[in-house]
Scaffold this motif. Structure first.
Motif, PDB file in Angstrom:
ATOM      1  N   GLU A 126      10.845 -11.461  83.630  1.00  0.00           N
ATOM      2  CA  GLU A 126       9.853 -11.808  82.253  1.00  0.00           C
ATOM      3  C   GLU A 126      10.008 -13.315  81.956  1.00  0.00           C
ATOM      4  O   GLU A 126       8.923 -14.165  81.493  1.00  0.00           O
ATOM      5  N   VAL A 127      11.373 -13.827  82.120  1.00  0.00           N
ATOM      6  CA  VAL A 127      11.381 -15.469  82.290  1.00  0.00           C
ATOM      7  C   VAL A 127      10.264 -16.070  82.905  1.00  0.00           C
ATOM      8  O   VAL A 127       9.836 -17.051  82.321  1.00  0.00           O
ATOM      9  N   GLU A 128      10.205 -15.471  83.877  1.00  0.00           N
ATOM     10  CA  GLU A 128       8.657 -16.526  85.221  1.00  0.00           C
ATOM     11  C   GLU A 128       7.202 -15.980  84.542  1.00  0.00           C
ATOM     12  O   GLU A 128       6.828 -16.689  84.326  1.00  0.00           O
ATOM     13  N   GLY A 129       7.799 -14.892  84.043  1.00  0.00           N
ATOM     14  CA  GLY A 129       6.058 -14.642  84.242  1.00  0.00           C
ATOM     15  C   GLY A 129       5.806 -15.138  82.728  1.00  0.00           C
ATOM     16  O   GLY A 129       4.100 -15.686  82.386  1.00  0.00           O
ATOM     17  N   TYR A 130       6.511 -15.372  81.510  1.00  0.00           N
ATOM     18  CA  TYR A 130       6.600 -16.118  80.519  1.00  0.00           C
ATOM     19  C   TYR A 130       6.052 -17.657  80.743  1.00  0.00           C
ATOM     20  O   TYR A 130       5.282 -18.391  80.588  1.00  0.00           O
ATOM     21  N   PHE A 131       6.489 -18.544  81.431  1.00  0.00           N
ATOM     22  CA  PHE A 131       6.559 -19.370  81.559  1.00  0.00           C
ATOM     23  C   PHE A 131       5.141 -20.014  82.518  1.00  0.00           C
ATOM     24  O   PHE A 131       4.353 -20.831  82.324  1.00  0.00           O
ATOM     25  N   LYS A 132       4.902 -18.591  83.365  1.00  0.00           N
ATOM     26  CA  LYS A 132       3.295 -18.585  84.006  1.00  0.00           C
ATOM     27  C   LYS A 132       2.517 -19.115  83.026  1.00  0.00           C
ATOM     28  O   LYS A 132       1.596 -19.711  82.919  1.00  0.00           O
ATOM     29  N   ALA A 133       2.617 -17.621  82.230  1.00  0.00           N
ATOM     30  CA  ALA A 133       1.505 -17.254  81.055  1.00  0.00           C
ATOM     31  C   ALA A 133       1.620 -19.035  80.395  1.00  0.00           C
ATOM     32  O   ALA A 133       0.356 -19.466  79.764  1.00  0.00           O
ATOM     33  N   LYS A 134       2.788 -19.576  80.007  1.00  0.00           N
ATOM     34  CA  LYS A 134       2.222 -20.259  79.141  1.00  0.00           C
ATOM     35  C   LYS A 134       1.941 -21.636  79.780  1.00  0.00           C
ATOM     36  O   LYS A 134       0.818 -22.118  79.375  1.00  0.00           O
ATOM     37  N   PHE A 135       2.396 -22.032  81.311  1.00  0.00           N
ATOM     38  CA  PHE A 135       1.802 -23.770  82.061  1.00  0.00           C
ATOM     39  C   PHE A 135       0.670 -22.824  82.658  1.00  0.00           C
ATOM     40  O   PHE A 135       0.407 -23.721  83.158  1.00  0.00           O
ATOM     41  N   LYS A 136       0.185 -21.514  82.724  1.00  0.00           N
ATOM     42  CA  LYS A 136      -1.317 -21.141  83.844  1.00  0.00           C
ATOM     43  C   LYS A 136      -0.715 -21.113  85.428  1.00  0.00           C
ATOM     44  O   LYS A 136      -2.020 -22.263  85.475  1.00  0.00           O
TER      45      LYS A 136
END
Length: 81
Positions: A70-80
């Protein structure tokens, strides 16, 4: 003045800066700020450490946690990335 505007102005100023001494002073200031933030967040006594551990345990018991995915997904989406 808006902080975003001030930051852009500082970035532009730094980009044009040629004085090695001033650049070194800015780097020293940055390192000091990072160290200060780390020290503020690090418990200095066993009582503070225990209080942080107790808060963590309470968060876990109440479900206030996120998986690594979940954390990785959040940051990947935030920073594309």
């Amino acid at each position: 003045m808006d902080i975003a505007i001030r930051k852009v102005e500082l970035i532009e100023w730094l980009a044009r800066l040629q004085d090695e001494n001033i650049i070194q002073r800015v780097e020293t200031l940055k390192k000091g700020a990072v160290k200060e933030l780390y020290e503020q967040r690090t418990p200095s006594t066993m009582a503070e450490m225990q209080a942080k551990l107790d808060r963590s345990e309470k968060d876990i018991q109440s479900g206030k946690v996120h998986s690594q995915e979940e954390v990785e997904g959040y940051f990947k989406a935030k920073f594309k990335q």
